[in-house]
Every structure is written in C-alpha cells, then in structure tokens.
Design a protein around this motif. Structure first.
Motif, PDB file in Angstrom:
ATOM      1  N   LEU A   1       1.078  -1.195   0.337  1.00  8.54           N
ATOM      2  CA  LEU A   1      -0.122   0.180   0.104  1.00  8.54           C
ATOM      3  C   LEU A   1       0.685   1.479  -0.087  1.00  8.54           C
ATOM      4  CD1 LEU A   1      -2.960  -0.875   2.453  1.00  8.54           C
ATOM      5  CD2 LEU A   1      -3.582  -0.175   0.130  1.00  8.54           C
ATOM      6  N   ALA A   2       1.985   1.161   1.282  1.00  4.14           N
ATOM      7  CA  ALA A   2       2.545   2.442   0.776  1.00  4.14           C
ATOM      8  C   ALA A   2       3.346   2.868  -0.154  1.00  4.14           C
ATOM      9  CB  ALA A   2       3.703   2.687   1.800  1.00  4.14           C
ATOM     10  N   VAL A   3       3.876   1.475  -1.465  1.00  7.51           N
ATOM     11  CA  VAL A   3       4.583   1.931  -2.730  1.00  7.51           C
ATOM     12  C   VAL A   3       3.330   2.286  -3.506  1.00  7.51           C
ATOM     13  CG1 VAL A   3       5.263   0.359  -4.158  1.00  7.51           C
ATOM     14  CG2 VAL A   3       5.848  -0.097  -1.708  1.00  7.51           C
ATOM     15  N   VAL A   4       2.173   1.952  -3.590  1.00  5.57           N
ATOM     16  CA  VAL A   4       1.308   2.162  -4.352  1.00  5.57           C
ATOM     17  C   VAL A   4       1.036   3.791  -3.945  1.00  5.57           C
ATOM     18  CG1 VAL A   4      -1.416   1.722  -5.359  1.00  5.57           C
ATOM     19  CG2 VAL A   4       0.916  -0.296  -4.584  1.00  5.57           C
ATOM     20  N   ALA A   5       0.831   3.472  -3.022  1.00  6.17           N
ATOM     21  CA  ALA A   5       0.701   5.494  -2.703  1.00  6.17           C
ATOM     22  C   ALA A   5       1.397   6.329  -3.398  1.00  6.17           C
ATOM     23  CB  ALA A   5       0.328   5.359  -1.567  1.00  6.17           C
ATOM     24  N   LEU A   6       2.646   5.877  -2.763  1.00  6.06           N
ATOM     25  CA  LEU A   6       4.001   6.441  -3.032  1.00  6.06           C
ATOM     26  C   LEU A   6       4.009   6.917  -4.983  1.00  6.06           C
ATOM     27  CD1 LEU A   6       7.061   8.323  -2.195  1.00  6.06           C
ATOM     28  CD2 LEU A   6       8.086   6.116  -3.000  1.00  6.06           C
ATOM     29  N   HIS A   7       3.156   5.861  -6.056  1.00  5.72           N
ATOM     30  CA  HIS A   7       3.558   5.924  -7.309  1.00  5.72           C
ATOM     31  C   HIS A   7       2.108   6.686  -7.573  1.00  5.72           C
ATOM     32  CE1 HIS A   7       6.889   3.051  -6.749  1.00  5.72           C
ATOM     33  NE2 HIS A   7       7.168   3.618  -7.650  1.00  5.72           N
ATOM     34  N   GLY A   8       1.273   7.148  -6.954  1.00  9.16           N
ATOM     35  CA  GLY A   8      -0.111   8.037  -7.438  1.00  9.16           C
ATOM     36  C   GLY A   8      -1.133   6.458  -7.822  1.00  9.16           C
ATOM     37  N   GLY A   9      -1.264   5.516  -7.222  1.00  6.46           N
ATOM     38  CA  GLY A   9      -1.527   4.700  -8.097  1.00  6.46           C
ATOM     39  C   GLY A   9      -2.790   3.748  -7.068  1.00  6.46           C
TER      40      GLY A   9
ATOM     41  N   LEU B   1      -4.500   0.249  -4.340  1.00  6.35           N
ATOM     42  CA  LEU B   1      -4.196  -1.533  -4.985  1.00  6.35           C
ATOM     43  C   LEU B   1      -5.626  -1.381  -4.896  1.00  6.35           C
ATOM     44  CD1 LEU B   1      -2.790  -3.784  -4.467  1.00  6.35           C
ATOM     45  CD2 LEU B   1      -2.638  -3.257  -1.697  1.00  6.35           C
ATOM     46  N   ASP B   2      -5.909  -2.299  -5.391  1.00  9.00           N
ATOM     47  CA  ASP B   2      -7.528  -2.562  -5.557  1.00  9.00           C
ATOM     48  C   ASP B   2      -7.877  -4.568  -5.249  1.00  9.00           C
ATOM     49  OD1 ASP B   2      -8.414  -0.650  -5.985  1.00  9.00           O
ATOM     50  OD2 ASP B   2      -8.245  -0.726  -8.270  1.00  9.00           O
ATOM     51  N   PHE B   3      -8.970  -4.801  -4.885  1.00  8.07           N
ATOM     52  CA  PHE B   3      -9.028  -6.101  -3.794  1.00  8.07           C
ATOM     53  C   PHE B   3     -10.315  -6.683  -4.566  1.00  8.07           C
ATOM     54  CE2 PHE B   3      -5.889  -4.701  -1.136  1.00  8.07           C
ATOM     55  CZ  PHE B   3      -4.984  -5.878  -0.800  1.00  8.07           C
ATOM     56  N   ALA B   4     -10.428  -7.419  -5.120  1.00  5.85           N
ATOM     57  CA  ALA B   4     -11.896  -8.241  -5.758  1.00  5.85           C
ATOM     58  C   ALA B   4     -11.870  -9.762  -5.458  1.00  5.85           C
ATOM     59  CB  ALA B   4     -11.775  -7.676  -6.981  1.00  5.85           C
ATOM     60  N   ASP B   5     -13.466  -9.459  -5.197  1.00  4.57           N
ATOM     61  CA  ASP B   5     -13.563 -11.711  -5.329  1.00  4.57           C
ATOM     62  C   ASP B   5     -13.546 -11.503  -6.075  1.00  4.57           C
ATOM     63  OD1 ASP B   5     -14.838 -13.940  -4.310  1.00  4.57           O
ATOM     64  OD2 ASP B   5     -16.402 -12.802  -3.462  1.00  4.57           O
ATOM     65  N   ALA B   6     -12.873 -13.117  -6.209  1.00  4.33           N
ATOM     66  CA  ALA B   6     -12.647 -13.570  -7.406  1.00  4.33           C
ATOM     67  C   ALA B   6     -13.423 -15.248  -7.766  1.00  4.33           C
ATOM     68  CB  ALA B   6     -11.131 -14.331  -7.971  1.00  4.33           C
TER      69      ALA B   6
ATOM     70  N   GLY C   1     -12.108 -17.521  -4.623  1.00  6.49           N
ATOM     71  CA  GLY C   1     -10.523 -16.723  -4.402  1.00  6.49           C
ATOM     72  C   GLY C   1     -10.912 -14.784  -4.319  1.00  6.49           C
ATOM     73  N   LEU C   2      -9.040 -14.712  -4.169  1.00  8.15           N
ATOM     74  CA  LEU C   2      -9.133 -13.262  -4.186  1.00  8.15           C
ATOM     75  C   LEU C   2      -8.149 -12.733  -5.429  1.00  8.15           C
ATOM     76  CD1 LEU C   2      -9.328 -10.537  -2.238  1.00  8.15           C
ATOM     77  CD2 LEU C   2      -7.438 -10.914  -1.817  1.00  8.15           C
ATOM     78  N   ARG C   3      -8.668 -11.402  -5.962  1.00 12.53           N
ATOM     79  CA  ARG C   3      -7.869 -10.713  -6.683  1.00 12.53           C
ATOM     80  C   ARG C   3      -7.420  -9.663  -6.366  1.00 12.53           C
ATOM     81  NH1 ARG C   3      -7.572 -10.643 -12.808  1.00 12.53           N
ATOM     82  NH2 ARG C   3      -7.076  -9.028 -13.660  1.00 12.53           N
ATOM     83  N   ALA C   4      -6.196  -9.253  -6.227  1.00 12.91           N
ATOM     84  CA  ALA C   4      -5.637  -8.126  -6.044  1.00 12.91           C
ATOM     85  C   ALA C   4      -4.711  -7.605  -7.746  1.00 12.91           C
ATOM     86  CB  ALA C   4      -4.282  -8.552  -5.202  1.00 12.91           C
ATOM     87  N   CYS C   5      -5.471  -6.110  -7.492  1.00 12.55           N
ATOM     88  CA  CYS C   5      -4.808  -5.452  -8.688  1.00 12.55           C
ATOM     89  C   CYS C   5      -3.520  -4.348  -8.405  1.00 12.55           C
ATOM     90  CB  CYS C   5      -5.444  -4.946  -9.543  1.00 12.55           C
ATOM     91  SG  CYS C   5      -4.995  -4.397 -10.759  1.00 12.55           S
ATOM     92  N   ILE C   6      -2.905  -3.779  -8.187  1.00 11.41           N
ATOM     93  CA  ILE C   6      -1.682  -2.389  -8.583  1.00 11.41           C
ATOM     94  C   ILE C   6      -2.174  -1.507  -9.978  1.00 11.41           C
ATOM     95  CG2 ILE C   6       0.320  -1.563  -8.932  1.00 11.41           C
ATOM     96  CD1 ILE C   6       1.668  -3.873  -6.720  1.00 11.41           C
ATOM     97  N   ASP C   7      -2.821  -0.624  -9.575  1.00 13.43           N
ATOM     98  CA  ASP C   7      -3.159   0.048 -10.596  1.00 13.43           C
ATOM     99  C   ASP C   7      -2.372   1.267 -10.889  1.00 13.43           C
ATOM    100  OD1 ASP C   7      -4.916   2.319 -11.977  1.00 13.43           O
ATOM    101  OD2 ASP C   7      -6.033   0.927 -12.715  1.00 13.43           O
ATOM    102  N   LEU C   8      -2.037   1.914 -11.536  1.00  7.81           N
ATOM    103  CA  LEU C   8      -0.516   2.509 -11.581  1.00  7.81           C
ATOM    104  C   LEU C   8      -1.090   4.152 -13.331  1.00  7.81           C
ATOM    105  CD1 LEU C   8       2.002   0.963 -10.661  1.00  7.81           C
ATOM    106  CD2 LEU C   8       1.638   1.549  -8.621  1.00  7.81           C
ATOM    107  N   PRO C   9      -0.256   5.321 -12.300  1.00 11.98           N
ATOM    108  CA  PRO C   9      -0.812   6.121 -14.193  1.00 11.98           C
ATOM    109  C   PRO C   9       0.579   5.620 -15.165  1.00 11.98           C
ATOM    110  CG  PRO C   9      -0.707   7.312 -11.649  1.00 11.98           C
ATOM    111  CD  PRO C   9      -0.268   6.326 -11.594  1.00 11.98           C
TER     112      PRO C   9
END
Length: 456
Positions: free
Chosen positions: A426-434, A436-441, A444-452
C-alpha cells in the motif's frame, strides 16, 4: 431522465438557484395577484353597483311611465356618450320582440331570480362576454341591463402575460443562478476538495490555500487547516516513535545476533543449550525482519525515492517475479500461471514495484492452499497500467477487505508472517500515485496494482 434529474438535484448550486428562482417567481406572482385583486375587484364592484343602479332607475321609470318611458331612457343612456361602449340594454315585449337596447338578440338563458350572471351575448354584431341583470316586467316583457367585460378580460390577459413573464424570469434566474452559484461554490469549496484529494493520495503536507475572504468558507478553510495540522502532528509523532524504535533497536539487535551466532558456533552439536540458542537466533532474526520492513515502509511513505522514478515495464516485472516464485509454487503444489503478456509501462521505482508484486504473489501462494491455481498478469485499462495477482483459493471475507493492509493485521495467524507485507505494498502504491484494489474472484481473491501510465 430521472437519473439525470437526480444528479442535477444533488448539486448545491442548482438547488440554491432553484430556490432563489422559485422565491422570485412566488414574490412576483404574489404582487401580480394583489394588483389583480385590487384592480379587477374594484372594477367588478363598481360595475355591479352601476348595473344595479341603472336597473333600479329603469324599474322606477317603468313603474311611472311604462315600457315607453323605459325605452326612451335606454335611448338617452346609449346616446349620452358616457360608458356607451360598455353599457348593455335590452327591452322586449311579451312576445320577445326588441323594443329598445343594443343587444341583437335575447340572452341565451333565462333570468336567474334577478341576480347578476355572466352570459355570452351579441352586441352590435359582436359576440362578447357580459355581466347581466335580467328582470321580468309586469306586462310580460323583459328588461336586461348589463356591462361589457372586455376591459376586465384585457386586465386578466395583461396579468396572465405578466405571470408568464415572471415564470420566464424565474427560469432565467434558475439557469443563470445555477451557473453563478456553482462557480461561486466551486471557487469556495474547490480548494477544499482539491486539498482533500491530494491528502487522500498521501500528500499530507498539503493545506487549503486561504481565499482572503472573511465569509463562512474562510472559517471552514481555517478550521480544516488546523485539523490537518493536528492530524499530521499526531501521525508524525507516531511515525517518529515507530521509526526511532526500529532504528535504535536494529543495531543492538544485530550485535546480539552476532554474539549468539558466536555462542552457537562454540557449542557442541549435542549440547542442549545449542537448541535454545538456535531458537533465540530464529526469533531475533524474525524480529530483525519486522524492523527492516517497518523501516522500508517509513522510507517509502517519506517519499525519499520519488526522484528515482523512471518508466518501468510491469510486464517484465511480472515475468521476473513469476520465474522467481515458480519453484516455491511447485513445492507447495500450486499451479503458477503467467497470463498472456500485455505490455504495461508505468512511471516509478522498479525495485519498489517489483517488491510490491513479489509481496502480492507471496501472499497468494501462502493462502491459496495446495492444489490451487495462482495467476499473475498485466494489462492496460483506460490509460492505466495494471499488475494483478489472482488465485482460486478460499479468498477473503468482504468484511475484511477494509482491513487489508493495516499494519500487523493477519487474517490467518496459523500462516507464518508479520502482517506488514500488504502494508508495504500500500505504501509503495501510494508513493506512485496509484491504488491497490481487491476483488472477489469467485472463488479466491484478485489483487490489482493500478498505476498511471508513463508518458510516451
């Protein structure tokens, strides 16, 4: 259409403009109603009195001189030039023949007990609405006295036109007021919203720029800045304590580990103290890992590595991380699949993003369970670069999604870990202005790093 209206109504500027326009319209209509009642009411009362007086005068003339006297009086009234355009008279005999007056024919309905009525009549070739009083005469004839209502209709038409104009003015005020109010609100509230958005992105040093006014919004800006100063002070205090503890304990902890390793090396393999020393070393090494992760999170949150940002190929990171954990996945009986490569380039620090991706994949391999399938891939969506990790394991309950990334929070404490991996992601993603999303797969679980995406 209904949804569009609901969105429009949610606008404070629109509601203020609507209420303002409605108030103006009500005020104008109330003023017009007062003018109408005063004007038309006075004219109506005067007309009723005039008709009643004329009827009474003609009835007296009838009693004195009969129908001939009434006919002469009507002729005089129509020729004297006073209110001749509005006066209505009709005298008929018992057969309904016209003896005098300016009505072309008998009114369409019978008299109503001598009370005044409104009738459509033909007067000198024109159809008009008139107020009439009709009296039967002793000889079987009929006397009709009335007043043309065209002047009153003109006033009513004028009031109706003015009311329509008031409605148009209200609509114009609504349209113009919506624009003006929204501009004013955006000027006053926009700075607060923009500051809140930047703070939500992790720029905790941001403050609302004072507008220079002395209104309620200026007081709100001052209170918000004071609140943000206090929050940052508290957070800095907590972060300082955490970082200080980590820094100050890392050095003596390293020294203790070195000495324990020396003690362990000096003990025989069968010495019972060797096992105790080995256990202490493992525990201290776990503690050293915790301190190292805390320091890494502190460094990321401080933004010290933002100046090293450069275009980073997320698909290459996904390839490297998948290759790195391939043996781990095989050892745990998990199928690790690399999704078809989709080029995704973001602006950032490659080492930090690689560490974040490794943390996500490591968590998936830990919690997915034997026999599960874990997928890692990248793609671009709406100008955003995304790296995702998805498994078909037991997943995470929806109620726990909000607590994901909280430091030291662990969903399953039977699995080894410290509860800091996702916090660092979370800290890394926030530093990059993005984000971190989590969704029910499902499952299972889907984790996604969303960045510009990186420019170019």
């Amino acid at each position: 259409m209904t949804a569009a209206l609901r969105r429009l109504w949610r606008s404070v500027g629109f509601r203020l403009a609507f209420y303002y326009g409605l108030l103006v319209a009500i005020t104008m209509l109330a003023a017009l109603a007062i003018v109408y009642m005063q004007t038309v009411g006075v004219l109506q009362q005067r007309m009723v009195r005039q008709v009643a007086a004329s009827m009474q005068q003609l009835m007296v003339r009838y009693d004195a001189r009969g129908a001939d006297g009434v006919a002469g009086e009507i002729a005089n009234a129509l020729s004297d030039g006073r209110n001749s355009d509005n006066e209505i008279y009709l005298l008929t005999d018992r057969e309904g023949r016209k003896l005098a007056g300016n009505l072309d024919q008998m009114p369409s309905q019978a008299p109503d007990a001598g009370d005044g009525v409104h009738r459509r009549v033909v007067r000198t070739g024109q159809t008009v609405i008139a107020y009439l009083v009709m009296r039967p005469l002793a000889d079987g004839g009929l006397l009709v006295v009335g007043h043309d209502l065209r002047d009153q209709e003109s006033i009513e038409s004028l009031v109706a036109s003015a009311s329509a104009a008031a409605g148009i003015v209200a609509v114009l005020l609504l349209i113009g007021g919506t624009f003006v109010f929204r501009q004013e609100l955006e000027r006053s509230v926009g700075a607060v919203r923009r500051t809140a958005a930047r703070i939500a992105e992790g720029e905790l040093q941001e403050r609302v720029e004072p507008s220079g006014e002395e209104d309620e919004f200026a007081l709100l800006e001052h209170d918000i800045n004071a609140m943000l100063d206090r929050i940052q002070s508290l957070m800095d205090g907590v972060r300082h304590v955490s970082n200080t503890i980590a820094h100050n304990l890392r050095t003596p902890l390293t020294r203790v580990l070195v000495r324990l390793h020396a003690v362990e090396a000096g003990l025989d393999a069968g010495d019972p103290q060797r096992e105790a020393v080995s256990t202490a070393i493992r525990e201290l090494e776990e503690l050293a890992v915790v301190f190292e992760k805390l320091l890494q999170i502190a460094e990321v949150e401080a933004g010290a590595r933002r100046q090293q940002f450069a275009p980073v190929a997320l698909h290459v990171i996904a390839d490297d991380v998948a290759e790195l954990y391939e043996a781990v996945a095989e050892l745990r009986g998990i199928a690790l699949l690399r999704e078809p490569a989709d080029m995704a380039v973001a602006l950032g620090d490659r080492d930090l993003l690689a560490g974040a991706a490794a943390n996500l994949l490591d968590n998936a391999l830990k919690y997915a369970g034997t026999g599960a399938t874990v997928r890692i891939g990248t793609h671009t969506v709406d100008g955003r670069a995304q790296l995702f990790v998805q498994d078909d394991g037991p997943g995470i309950p929806q109620a726990e999604h909000e607590r994901i990334g909280v430091r030291f929070h662990r969903l399953d404490r039977s699995v080894p870990g410290h509860g800091l991996g996702l916090a660092s992601v979370l800290a890394v993603v926030a530093l990059h202005g993005g984000r971190l999303d989590f969704a029910d797969a499902k499952p299972g679980l889907r984790a996604c790093i969303d960045l510009p995406m990186a420019d170019g």
